[in-house]
Design a protein around this motif. Structure first.
Motif, short mmCIF file in Angstrom:
data_model
loop_
_atom_site.label_atom_id
_atom_site.label_comp_id
_atom_site.label_asym_id
_atom_site.label_seq_id
_atom_site.Cartn_x
_atom_site.Cartn_y
_atom_site.Cartn_z
N LEU A 1 -6.12 -0.40 8.30
CA LEU A 1 -5.60 0.89 8.79
C LEU A 1 -5.09 1.74 7.64
O LEU A 1 -5.29 2.96 7.61
N GLU A 2 -4.41 1.10 6.69
CA GLU A 2 -3.85 1.83 5.54
C GLU A 2 -4.95 2.44 4.69
O GLU A 2 -4.88 3.62 4.30
N ASP B 1 -8.13 7.16 2.95
CA ASP B 1 -9.44 7.83 2.87
C ASP B 1 -9.43 9.12 3.68
O ASP B 1 -10.00 10.14 3.24
N PHE B 2 -8.79 9.10 4.84
CA PHE B 2 -8.72 10.30 5.69
C PHE B 2 -7.95 11.41 4.98
O PHE B 2 -8.40 12.56 4.93
N VAL B 3 -6.79 11.06 4.44
CA VAL B 3 -5.95 12.07 3.80
C VAL B 3 -6.63 12.67 2.57
O VAL B 3 -6.55 13.88 2.33
N HIS C 1 3.05 4.72 -0.33
CA HIS C 1 1.79 5.42 -0.10
C HIS C 1 1.53 6.50 -1.14
O HIS C 1 0.37 6.79 -1.45
N MET C 2 2.57 7.06 -1.72
CA MET C 2 2.35 7.99 -2.82
C MET C 2 1.73 7.27 -4.01
O MET C 2 0.85 7.79 -4.69
N LYS C 3 2.18 6.03 -4.27
CA LYS C 3 1.57 5.25 -5.35
C LYS C 3 0.08 5.04 -5.09
O LYS C 3 -0.73 5.10 -6.01
N MET C 4 -0.28 4.77 -3.84
CA MET C 4 -1.69 4.58 -3.49
C MET C 4 -2.47 5.88 -3.66
O MET C 4 -3.60 5.89 -4.15
N LEU C 5 -1.87 6.99 -3.26
CA LEU C 5 -2.54 8.30 -3.40
C LEU C 5 -2.75 8.66 -4.86
O LEU C 5 -3.77 9.26 -5.22
N GLU D 1 13.41 11.09 2.95
CA GLU D 1 13.23 9.79 2.31
C GLU D 1 12.49 8.82 3.23
O GLU D 1 11.71 7.97 2.79
N GLN D 2 12.69 8.95 4.53
CA GLN D 2 12.15 7.99 5.50
C GLN D 2 10.81 8.42 6.10
O GLN D 2 10.14 7.61 6.73
N SER D 3 10.43 9.67 5.94
CA SER D 3 9.23 10.16 6.63
C SER D 3 7.98 9.98 5.76
O SER D 3 8.06 10.03 4.53
N CYS D 4 6.85 9.77 6.40
CA CYS D 4 5.59 9.59 5.68
C CYS D 4 4.43 9.86 6.64
O CYS D 4 4.35 9.23 7.71
N TYR D 5 3.56 10.77 6.27
CA TYR D 5 2.42 11.10 7.13
C TYR D 5 1.54 9.87 7.36
O TYR D 5 1.08 9.62 8.48
N ILE D 6 1.30 9.09 6.32
CA ILE D 6 0.40 7.94 6.44
C ILE D 6 1.03 6.85 7.30
O ILE D 6 0.37 6.27 8.17
N CYS D 7 2.33 6.57 7.09
CA CYS D 7 3.01 5.58 7.94
C CYS D 7 2.92 5.98 9.41
O CYS D 7 2.64 5.13 10.27
N GLN D 8 3.16 7.25 9.68
CA GLN D 8 3.14 7.71 11.07
C GLN D 8 1.74 7.61 11.66
O GLN D 8 1.57 7.22 12.82
N ARG D 9 0.73 7.90 10.85
CA ARG D 9 -0.66 7.82 11.32
C ARG D 9 -1.04 6.37 11.66
O ARG D 9 -1.76 6.11 12.61
#
Length: 247
Positions: free
Chosen positions: A29-30, A35-37, A60-64, A118-126
């Motif tokens: 999923l991650e 890939d989607f973003v 997720h920023m590290k992954m991006l 600090e707690q929010s993340c588009y990828i986590c929410q997706r």
């Protein structure tokens, strides 16, 4: 039992040779979310408005940052940064008061805003909603599919995080004797396989003793990434496969 589309990722994960099938599901999923973003979607207004609002967590920023689409990431970061600045400029106008020993001080809207950032993340929410569905499907399959129960019972256990999640989800879906059996099985899978990996890691360490230089590696060569899966839910299939090939 006829396989439905939402069962496929769960069955596929339990078919893999891994230290945690639930990590396999989350990792897939991650990767799909990354890939989607970083695909053409970052130019779509609805996606951009959400990435502007939520931003990305540190992991997720590290992954991006590892992705090749630097322009896409720059555009998302630019508009997100502008929104952060605009929102903050509005909130700093309200006075920030020092804490009082004698009077309760209401939480500052500015500090609340920074905590939310600090707690929010588009990828986590997706990921989260789909991942929760995968956990529910895992327990539903355990309840209704004898072939899946065998698959579950023969897996190599789970990481600490997903072990707890499975037990918690089991409380919601299973009951009575079936729940007791599930708990006993899941406890055994977790503890026995943690012990196995700990033993592999211990032998990995022993191999650095010159007296063991000529001894076989046994199953220890990839003990570090497998232990990282068990204790930190870090699953990287390519790392584990590569280390096994190098035996």
């Amino acid at each position: 039992m006829a396989e439905k589309i939402y069962m496929i990722p769960v069955n596929d994960a339990f078919d893999k040779d891994s230290e945690c099938p639930v990590c396999v599901m989350y990792n897939a999923l991650e990767n799909d979310a990354i890939d989607f973003v970083m695909g053409p979607s970052y130019m779509e207004d609805d996606v951009r408005s959400e990435t502007d609002r939520l931003g990305f967590c540190r992991g997720h920023m590290k992954m991006l940052l590892e992705q090749p689409n630097k322009l896409g990431l720059a555009l998302m970061l630019h508009t997100h940064t502008k929104k952060v600045m605009a929102d903050t400029e509005k909130l700093v106008k309200a006075p920030l008061k020092a804490k009082s020993l004698f009077k309760k001080t209401e939480e500052s809207p500015l500090l609340q805003h920074m905590e939310e950032l600090e707690q929010s993340c588009y990828i986590c929410q997706r990921i989260d909603n789909i991942f929760k569905r995968y956990l529910t499907t895992t327990l539903q399959l355990y309840h209704s599919d004898a072939a899946f129960r065998e698959k579950y019972a023969s897996c190599k256990g789970f990481c600490s995080t997903h072990y707890g999640m499975l037990l918690k989800e089991g409380q919601k879906i299973l009951s009575g004797k079936e729940f007791e059996t599930f708990v006993q099985l899941t406890n055994r899978l977790y503890l026995e396989n943690m012990k196995r990996v700990e033993g592999d890691l211990a032998w990995f360490i022993e191999k650095y003793d010159y007296r063991n230089a000529k001894e076989p590696w046994k199953n220890a060569k990839d003990a570090i990434p497998r232990t990282a899966t068990k204790v930190n839910s870090i699953y990287k299939e390519d790392t584990i496969v590569a280390s096994r090939v190098s035996h």
